[in-house]
Motif scaffolding. Sequence first.
Motif, PDB file in Angstrom:
ATOM      1  N   ILE A   1       1.178  12.979  12.264  1.00 21.47           N
ATOM      2  CA  ILE A   1       1.149  11.681  12.214  1.00 21.47           C
ATOM      3  C   ILE A   1       0.919  10.702  11.426  1.00 21.47           C
ATOM      4  CG2 ILE A   1       1.257  12.524  15.028  1.00 21.47           C
ATOM      5  CD1 ILE A   1      -1.447  10.680  15.444  1.00 21.47           C
ATOM      6  N   PRO A   2       0.783   9.850  11.285  1.00 26.67           N
ATOM      7  CA  PRO A   2       0.270   8.600  10.455  1.00 26.67           C
ATOM      8  C   PRO A   2      -1.011   8.895  10.075  1.00 26.67           C
ATOM      9  CG  PRO A   2       2.500   7.444  11.019  1.00 26.67           C
ATOM     10  CD  PRO A   2       2.076   8.686  12.405  1.00 26.67           C
ATOM     11  N   SER A   3      -1.592   8.950   9.355  1.00 26.83           N
ATOM     12  CA  SER A   3      -3.266   9.005   9.316  1.00 26.83           C
ATOM     13  C   SER A   3      -4.254   8.449   9.742  1.00 26.83           C
ATOM     14  CB  SER A   3      -3.292   9.673   7.980  1.00 26.83           C
ATOM     15  OG  SER A   3      -3.108  11.210   7.704  1.00 26.83           O
ATOM     16  N   HIS A   4      -3.169   6.582   9.777  1.00 25.81           N
ATOM     17  CA  HIS A   4      -3.646   5.414   9.472  1.00 25.81           C
ATOM     18  C   HIS A   4      -4.281   5.361  11.208  1.00 25.81           C
ATOM     19  CE1 HIS A   4      -2.489   4.794   6.088  1.00 25.81           C
ATOM     20  NE2 HIS A   4      -4.017   4.073   5.410  1.00 25.81           N
ATOM     21  N   CYS A   5      -3.278   6.365  12.245  1.00 27.20           N
ATOM     22  CA  CYS A   5      -3.190   6.482  13.770  1.00 27.20           C
ATOM     23  C   CYS A   5      -4.353   7.774  13.834  1.00 27.20           C
ATOM     24  CB  CYS A   5      -2.246   6.233  13.978  1.00 27.20           C
ATOM     25  SG  CYS A   5      -1.492   5.591  13.242  1.00 27.20           S
TER      26      CYS A   5
ATOM     27  N   GLU B   1       8.348  -0.235   5.934  1.00 30.08           N
ATOM     28  CA  GLU B   1       8.421  -2.369   6.556  1.00 30.08           C
ATOM     29  C   GLU B   1       7.483  -2.239   6.096  1.00 30.08           C
ATOM     30  OE1 GLU B   1       9.081  -4.360  10.066  1.00 30.08           O
ATOM     31  OE2 GLU B   1      10.150  -2.815  10.402  1.00 30.08           O
ATOM     32  N   LEU B   2       6.300  -2.023   6.476  1.00 25.76           N
ATOM     33  CA  LEU B   2       4.881  -2.576   6.294  1.00 25.76           C
ATOM     34  C   LEU B   2       4.104  -2.372   4.781  1.00 25.76           C
ATOM     35  CD1 LEU B   2       2.456  -1.199   9.732  1.00 25.76           C
ATOM     36  CD2 LEU B   2       3.699  -3.393   9.397  1.00 25.76           C
ATOM     37  N   ILE B   3       4.604  -2.020   4.111  1.00 19.95           N
ATOM     38  CA  ILE B   3       4.237  -1.685   2.306  1.00 19.95           C
ATOM     39  C   ILE B   3       5.485  -2.214   1.704  1.00 19.95           C
ATOM     40  CG2 ILE B   3       2.931  -0.115   3.242  1.00 19.95           C
ATOM     41  CD1 ILE B   3       4.546   2.499   2.220  1.00 19.95           C
ATOM     42  N   GLY B   4       6.964  -2.356   2.269  1.00 17.48           N
ATOM     43  CA  GLY B   4       7.731  -2.813   1.223  1.00 17.48           C
ATOM     44  C   GLY B   4       8.638  -1.821   0.498  1.00 17.48           C
TER      45      GLY B   4
ATOM     46  N   LYS C   1      -6.694  -4.134   9.335  1.00 13.01           N
ATOM     47  CA  LYS C   1      -6.627  -4.586  10.738  1.00 13.01           C
ATOM     48  C   LYS C   1      -5.411  -4.554  11.362  1.00 13.01           C
ATOM     49  CE  LYS C   1      -8.931  -6.919  14.816  1.00 13.01           C
ATOM     50  NZ  LYS C   1      -9.957  -7.980  14.422  1.00 13.01           N
ATOM     51  N   GLU C   2      -3.919  -5.333  10.769  1.00 15.20           N
ATOM     52  CA  GLU C   2      -3.215  -5.670  10.985  1.00 15.20           C
ATOM     53  C   GLU C   2      -2.374  -4.662  11.051  1.00 15.20           C
ATOM     54  OE1 GLU C   2      -1.803  -9.439   9.382  1.00 15.20           O
ATOM     55  OE2 GLU C   2      -3.027 -10.652  10.293  1.00 15.20           O
ATOM     56  N   PHE C   3      -2.547  -3.953   9.625  1.00 13.54           N
ATOM     57  CA  PHE C   3      -1.594  -2.887   9.337  1.00 13.54           C
ATOM     58  C   PHE C   3      -1.378  -1.862  10.862  1.00 13.54           C
ATOM     59  CE2 PHE C   3      -1.847   1.466   7.024  1.00 13.54           C
ATOM     60  CZ  PHE C   3      -0.135   1.504   6.643  1.00 13.54           C
ATOM     61  N   ARG C   4      -3.419  -1.495  10.919  1.00 18.27           N
ATOM     62  CA  ARG C   4      -2.677  -0.154  11.632  1.00 18.27           C
ATOM     63  C   ARG C   4      -2.744  -0.976  12.910  1.00 18.27           C
ATOM     64  NH1 ARG C   4      -8.859   2.481  12.891  1.00 18.27           N
ATOM     65  NH2 ARG C   4      -7.734   3.847  14.575  1.00 18.27           N
ATOM     66  N   HIS C   5      -2.757  -2.060  13.779  1.00 22.96           N
ATOM     67  CA  HIS C   5      -2.033  -2.093  15.390  1.00 22.96           C
ATOM     68  C   HIS C   5      -0.993  -2.202  14.271  1.00 22.96           C
ATOM     69  CE1 HIS C   5      -1.372  -5.278  17.804  1.00 22.96           C
ATOM     70  NE2 HIS C   5      -3.173  -4.490  18.404  1.00 22.96           N
ATOM     71  N   ALA C   6      -0.013  -2.272  14.388  1.00 28.21           N
ATOM     72  CA  ALA C   6       1.475  -2.730  14.167  1.00 28.21           C
ATOM     73  C   ALA C   6       1.940  -1.073  13.820  1.00 28.21           C
ATOM     74  CB  ALA C   6       2.117  -3.099  12.590  1.00 28.21           C
TER      75      ALA C   6
ATOM     76  N   LEU D   1       4.014   2.844  17.565  1.00 32.02           N
ATOM     77  CA  LEU D   1       3.959   4.268  17.685  1.00 32.02           C
ATOM     78  C   LEU D   1       3.888   4.870  19.117  1.00 32.02           C
ATOM     79  CD1 LEU D   1       3.649   6.925  16.712  1.00 32.02           C
ATOM     80  CD2 LEU D   1       0.355   7.367  17.097  1.00 32.02           C
ATOM     81  N   ASN D   2       3.316   4.111  19.891  1.00 34.41           N
ATOM     82  CA  ASN D   2       3.162   3.694  21.290  1.00 34.41           C
ATOM     83  C   ASN D   2       4.624   3.332  21.381  1.00 34.41           C
ATOM     84  OD1 ASN D   2       0.655   4.472  21.397  1.00 34.41           O
ATOM     85  ND2 ASN D   2      -1.042   2.923  20.946  1.00 34.41           N
TER      86      ASN D   2
END
Length: 622
Positions: free
Chosen positions: A98-102, A292-295, A320-325, A330-331
Amino acid sequence: MFERIQRSFSSKRTTSSISEPTVETSGSERPAYQLGDFPIDAGRPLKVLVIGAGFSGIAAGIRFLQRIPNVELTIYEKNEGVGGTWWSNRYPGLACDIPSHCYQYTFFPHTQWSAVYAPGAEILAYLQNVVATYGLEKYIKLRHEMVAAKWDEAAAQWRLSIQRPKQSLDGSDAGVEVFEDTADLLFTGIGGLSRWNWPEIEGLQTFKGTLTHSAQWEVGGESSPAPVEPVVRKGWEEDVKDWGDKRVAVIGVGSSAIQIVPALQPRVGKLLNFVRGKTWLALPFAGGKMAELIGRDPASTNYVFTEEEKEKFKDPEYYKEFRHALEDDLNGVHLGTLKDTEMQKGAREAFKASMLQRLAKKPWIADHIIPEFGVACRRLTPGPGYLEALCEDNVDFITTHIKRITETGIETIDGQHHEVDVIVCATGYDTTFSLPFPIVGRNGVTIADKWTPHPTTYLSICVDDFPNWFFSLGPNSGVGSGSLLALIEYQVDYAVRAAQKLVREGLKSIEIRKEAVEDYDEYIENYFPITVYSEKCRSWYKMGKEEGRVVGLWPGSCLHALLALKEPRWEDFNYQRIDGSRNRLRWLGNGMTYNEQHSTGDRAWYLNDENVDIPPAPLRPE
């Protein structure tokens, strides 16, 4: 003037006791109450033993130390280093799926992952950094393995048998020795994917070439060396540097095999993937919300972050906004795990189209790998590069079942013999929750008996007849979607809150009621039939079976699990008090707090930021 009186009163209180005379009673009369000679927040000392130093054990160590003032903590880890599965595993292509940031603690963000699906070495380094940051090294005992645990009713403690290396006079290992330790509270974070077995294939051990398992990667080098400061483990790339002309067989099509095949394919002469089942491969996350988030171009297959992107992540607010999105996205897919939902139907169409496109060079493989069962019935993985690797000229995708292993290769049931130099068994773990050591609860009940024919728990964190024992990643703890790390943290928090209750209220034991376990079991039995997990597919969710009880997953979404665990239902537990008092509120003590009685510390703590809940204004904006 008042302060002098207050100090005088406080000093007298510290040298005198508050008590009432004992009054004899007879028959069923209630004995006279005796006021406790202690402040309400004095707290009993608590000895906590944590088993395992992976994600669960590390989080537990941090939270017990943070929130239990009088705790005596030890973390026993059987391996030579911390990290749990990320220490034990080092097979080719090992990475997060899964994305490592999650896939990190909520309280310890890491911004510099090299890729969307970070390699295992980076995850191990992350955990080592957490341990160092919080100074957990002094509490962790490596190469110490729990081999038995038994509840001592009289002492209200767990008695653990711990095995460790025995050293000779010159410091070298001289076998093993077993010693005993005790715990007021036991927390186990051993995980459901930590025990592996060789596949049951005739002749497996007669093979004369290199035989290894994904869960214990050994090809003539070290599999789990002693740690060095900082811990640096030899990469699998070094193990396979001379495999350019070798014929390598990979058995399996689970998440490990899906990572191993594309990692080995460009490094070996010939790769044969023996597959007996089918599986869905998800759309790469990097091509959706991440792009989408990183263009990025949504069609991009580059999962490695640029230096510019990693630099942007260093901005705390942006990150913080990136990870939250990411986690919000994911949820948002749980509906896809329910039968016949539009999201499930859409996922099947999208995943099938993606898989067909990626198999364009060898379209016949699609007939043997795209399933009839629903998406997520088996563990879902994006599998970057797997289908593309299958299409390479040096890869054979073999669906004919294996008959036996010979000294020189693999024979299939059609009589063909495939000569190979290396066999990699990517055949998974023992997912039956049959623990490799005895745990004995009240009245001699063993966890093996309790969990036959399938495990039963309360909210996947504790079980009746086993007081003062909590666990994470036990039965029904996995998530089909969402953040597993968030669930681990909430399971740890639940155990810590139980410890706080033991300390605060002077309790010697807390045990979940049998009827609460039965109620949760009934809920599980009625939940999973509405999901795709109950469809016919071989999965570790169902103890490696095609059909039957789902024991690997939480019965609901990840967010559902977090809310279920957030506020403990203490009424579902039974308790025993240390002092034997019939008054359940004797823990109120002498009417004071410690700081008042001893004229020390903060006596206006309720004004501190963490204790002040400022409501928004207006409360209900229109």
